[in-house]
Design an enzyme around this catalytic site. Structure first.
Site, short mmCIF file in Angstrom:
data_model
loop_
_atom_site.label_atom_id
_atom_site.label_comp_id
_atom_site.label_asym_id
_atom_site.label_seq_id
_atom_site.Cartn_x
_atom_site.Cartn_y
_atom_site.Cartn_z
NE ARG A 1 1.98 -1.05 -19.15
CZ ARG A 1 3.09 -1.43 -19.74
NH1 ARG A 1 4.09 -0.57 -19.91
NH2 ARG A 1 3.25 -2.69 -20.14
CG ASP B 1 -1.67 30.87 -26.40
OD1 ASP B 1 -1.58 32.02 -26.87
OD2 ASP B 1 -2.44 30.56 -25.49
N GLY B 2 1.01 28.27 -29.23
CA GLY B 2 2.15 27.42 -29.51
C GLY B 2 3.21 28.13 -30.33
CG LEU C 1 -7.92 26.18 -16.88
CD1 LEU C 1 -8.32 26.62 -15.49
CD2 LEU C 1 -8.17 27.29 -17.89
CB SER C 2 -6.78 21.09 -19.52
OG SER C 2 -6.87 22.12 -20.49
CG ASP D 1 -4.04 9.85 -16.85
OD1 ASP D 1 -3.93 8.68 -16.42
OD2 ASP D 1 -5.01 10.24 -17.53
CB THR E 1 -4.77 30.23 -18.68
OG1 THR E 1 -3.60 30.81 -19.29
CG2 THR E 1 -5.27 31.15 -17.58
CG ASN F 1 2.29 28.22 -21.28
OD1 ASN F 1 2.22 29.35 -20.83
ND2 ASN F 1 1.46 27.78 -22.20
CG ASP F 2 2.92 23.59 -19.38
OD1 ASP F 2 3.62 23.06 -20.26
OD2 ASP F 2 1.73 23.87 -19.56
#
Length: 284
Positions: free
Chosen positions: A155, A71-72, A189-190, A174, A185, A144-145
């Site tokens: 931290r 996908d990358g 999703l993770s 985080d 996805t 994607n994002d």
């Protein structure tokens, strides 16, 4: 018809699958050229029998772009394909490959391109801007994002998330992922976000390991402008990454704006597999 073949040399070893695609397309009268999606390590040996063209020079008059990798690889190529409005397709050489239309074992289906037996699916994209001291210092496009994540392991990063200027979530944790349905996805999703049908039009805001049991993923209209405002803590411990690209260091008080782009990614569809069928197969 002209098709650009863009293999990730680390995934498609020896570019064997891309070369097979070139032979298959040649048999049905389709012109092809090889364009690498990035410059590999100087010590990496590429097949010497091939001519490698420049992607920027070739894509202007190309009909389609086929990527060979994970996908990358497709996300990287999608930025250029978007600029020239060229439909793009992925052949999965990785592990999951949610964006890929074909597995490498299904390669012969690319002959359907010559017969015009395909459809095109439009996927929304994001425009991402980083504002530092009221000045834009970085911008990019995402299929994607956009992810804002902490740096130091010990931290947390503190931020406020706004929708059209209204505070909708305060996050200490985080980080946060703002995704398209296509990206639902992926990292989202993770991080515990929902699975969203990729042809839907929404923005998905998913906190990453939030230190608050009440903080949850939020789905908004695609027409909202999402702003992530970093707290003014004086620490430089956060980063912005767009579609998994190179991380940009953030400073306290920085503001990231994310909105629906006027551009779309056009994905080629050959198999007729539904998104839900893909989900069932990939999650086994």
């Amino acid at each position: 018809m002209k098709i650009i073949l863009s293999p990730n040399p680390y995934r498609d070893r020896g570019l064997k699958t891309a070369q097979s695609a070139a032979r298959i397309l040649k048999e049905v009268g389709v012109e092809t050229c090889f364009c690498l999606p990035f410059e590999p390590d100087p010590h990496f040996e590429l097949p010497k029998n091939l001519v490698y063209a420049d992607m920027d020079s070739e894509i202007g008059d190309a009909d389609f772009l086929i990527c060979f990798g994970g996908d990358g690889t497709l996300l990287h190529a999608a930025k250029l394909a978007r600029a020239f409005d060229v439909p793009i397709m992925g052949v999965n050489m990785g592990s999951v490959g949610f964006l890929a239309e074909l597995e490498h074992s299904e390669l012969k289906q690319i002959t359907r391109l010559a017969k015009r037996e395909y459809s095109i699916e439009r996927r929304m994209m994001l425009d991402v801007s980083l504002i530092h001291e009221n000045r834009e210092i970085f911008s990019d496009h995402a299929l994607n994002d956009a992810a804002i994540t902490k740096g130091a392991v010990a931290r947390v990063v503190e931020m406020g998330v706004y929708s059209d200027g209204e505070l909708i979530s305060s996050i200490s944790g985080d980080g946060v992922v703002v995704a398209t349905p296509t990206g639902s996805t992926a990292y989202s999703l993770s991080a515990g976000g929902p699975v969203v049908e990729p042809t839907a039009e929404n923005l998905i805001i998913t906190p990453i390991c939030a230190h608050d049991m009440q903080t949850r993923a939020i789905v908004t209209s695609a027409d909202r402008e999402i702003t992530v405002q970093l707290a003014r803590t004086g620490r430089k411990n956060a980063f912005l990454s767009v579609d998994g690209g190179k991380a940009v260091r953030l400073s306290s008080g920085d503001r990231i704006t994310i909105r629906r782009s006027e551009h779309v990614t056009r994905l080629l569809r050959l198999t007729g597999r539904s998104f839900f069928e893909i989900i069932q197969n990939k999650f086994r």
